[in-house]
Scaffold this active site. Structure first.
Site, mmCIF file in Angstrom:
data_model
loop_
_atom_site.group_PDB
_atom_site.id
_atom_site.type_symbol
_atom_site.label_atom_id
_atom_site.label_comp_id
_atom_site.label_asym_id
_atom_site.label_seq_id
_atom_site.Cartn_x
_atom_site.Cartn_y
_atom_site.Cartn_z
ATOM 1 N N ARG A 54 0.828 -1.196 0.000
ATOM 2 C CA ARG A 54 0.000 0.000 0.000
ATOM 3 C C ARG A 54 0.867 1.253 0.000
ATOM 4 O O ARG A 54 0.532 2.268 -0.617
ATOM 5 C CB ARG A 54 -0.951 -0.014 1.191
ATOM 6 C CG ARG A 54 -2.078 1.000 1.085
ATOM 7 C CD ARG A 54 -3.143 0.740 2.124
ATOM 8 N NE ARG A 54 -3.799 -0.545 1.888
ATOM 9 C CZ ARG A 54 -4.088 -1.429 2.821
ATOM 10 N NH1 ARG A 54 -3.777 -1.197 4.083
ATOM 11 N NH2 ARG A 54 -4.694 -2.570 2.516
ATOM 12 N N VAL B 121 -2.763 5.812 7.648
ATOM 13 C CA VAL B 121 -3.872 5.548 6.734
ATOM 14 C C VAL B 121 -4.004 4.028 6.646
ATOM 15 O O VAL B 121 -3.224 3.371 5.969
ATOM 16 C CB VAL B 121 -3.668 6.194 5.351
ATOM 17 C CG1 VAL B 121 -3.976 7.677 5.412
ATOM 18 C CG2 VAL B 121 -2.241 6.009 4.834
ATOM 19 N N GLY B 122 -4.954 3.491 7.380
ATOM 20 C CA GLY B 122 -5.058 2.045 7.480
ATOM 21 C C GLY B 122 -6.489 1.573 7.407
ATOM 22 O O GLY B 122 -7.405 2.317 7.057
ATOM 23 N N ASP C 81 -14.121 -4.225 7.210
ATOM 24 C CA ASP C 81 -14.912 -5.365 7.657
ATOM 25 C C ASP C 81 -15.784 -4.914 8.824
ATOM 26 O O ASP C 81 -15.588 -3.816 9.365
ATOM 27 C CB ASP C 81 -14.034 -6.550 8.049
ATOM 28 C CG ASP C 81 -13.013 -6.193 9.111
ATOM 29 O OD1 ASP C 81 -13.302 -6.444 10.292
ATOM 30 O OD2 ASP C 81 -11.937 -5.668 8.783
#
Length: 249
Positions: free
Chosen positions: A34, A98-99, A218
């Site tokens: 990423r 940023v995750g 999720d």
């Protein structure tokens, strides 16, 4: 080990970059792939500055300002190492994580962006040794305010809503604790993840500024989750919000 704030001439144990290779502003995803994607699609003129242990770091520009991206790996210990070395040895001033995160309440949907106004944790990272004191782990007020303003001004691009509130940074990815999540939800906790508390603790200790901008990939209640491919393409809005916050006056 160099003194606090002194550039490390030959890199650190975990970062091979030379002094000056990192910009004062750093985006920090967990996944090295990423980090590479952000460098290739978001930064201009990005160049690789470190790849020790496969943790990739790049420096380029965004809107004409120097900006870097460095992966943190997974968990509080890993993010704490990289954030400490950036702030202590490379002149970094601001780090924005940023995750991804797991949504807790039904009001938070997949693809929603969660700006972490605080980070609860089951880690010891917030405990001051031999004091009985537990720190309140929170982001930079300036970065938090700038991120909220950026979220209000940006176009959603078909993504989810933006939520502002506390998250839970846990050391346990697979441990099933429904009662804990029920209690956290009653106290307004929006999502669970594994790094924000460590980043906030390091920034407080090192005199830096930090913020976590997360994408819900999720959901703990419904079991819904994005595919691996969807995870790689849904975080652009969070990156834009985080970058705007890093650039704030």
């Amino acid at each position: 080990m160099p003194a606090h704030g002194t550039p490390h001439v030959h890199g650190t144990p975990h970062i091979a970059a030379a002094p000056g290779d990192f910009a004062p502003l750093v985006l920090m995803p967990g996944d090295p792939r990423r980090a590479r994607r952000i460098a290739e699609t978001f930064l201009e003129g990005a160049r690789l500055v470190t790849e020790v242990r496969g943790i990739l770091g790049y420096t380029g520009t965004h809107r004409g300002e120097p900006m870097s991206v460095l992966a943190s790996g997974m968990g509080i210990p890993s993010v704490s190492i990289y954030a400490t070395e950036l702030l202590r040895h490379y002149g970094v001033r601001r780090i924005a994580r940023v995750g991804t995160a797991g949504a807790i309440p039904a009001a938070v949907a997949l693809r929603d962006v969660v700006i972490a106004s605080a980070a609860h944790t089951d880690s010891q990272v917030g405990r001051l040794p031999d004091s009985g004191v537990t720190l309140s782990l929170a982001p930079s007020h300036r970065l938090l305010g700038a991120a909220v303003r950026a979220a209000e001004q940006q176009q959603p691009d078909g993504g989810g809503a933006v939520r502002i509130g506390p998250v839970f940074s846990t050391d346990h990815f697979y441990l099933d604790r429904p009662a804990v999540f029920d209690t956290l939800e009653r106290r307004g906790t929006l999502a669970v993840e594994m790094e924000a508390a460590g980043l906030y603790a390091v920034a407080a200790a090192e005199g830096g500024e930090a913020l976590a901008v997360l994408t819900a990939t999720d959901h703990l209640r419904t079991g819904e989750q994005l595919t691996a491919a969807e995870r790689e393409t849904c975080f652009a809005r969070a990156v834009r919000i985080a970058a705007d916050a890093l650039l704030a006056d």
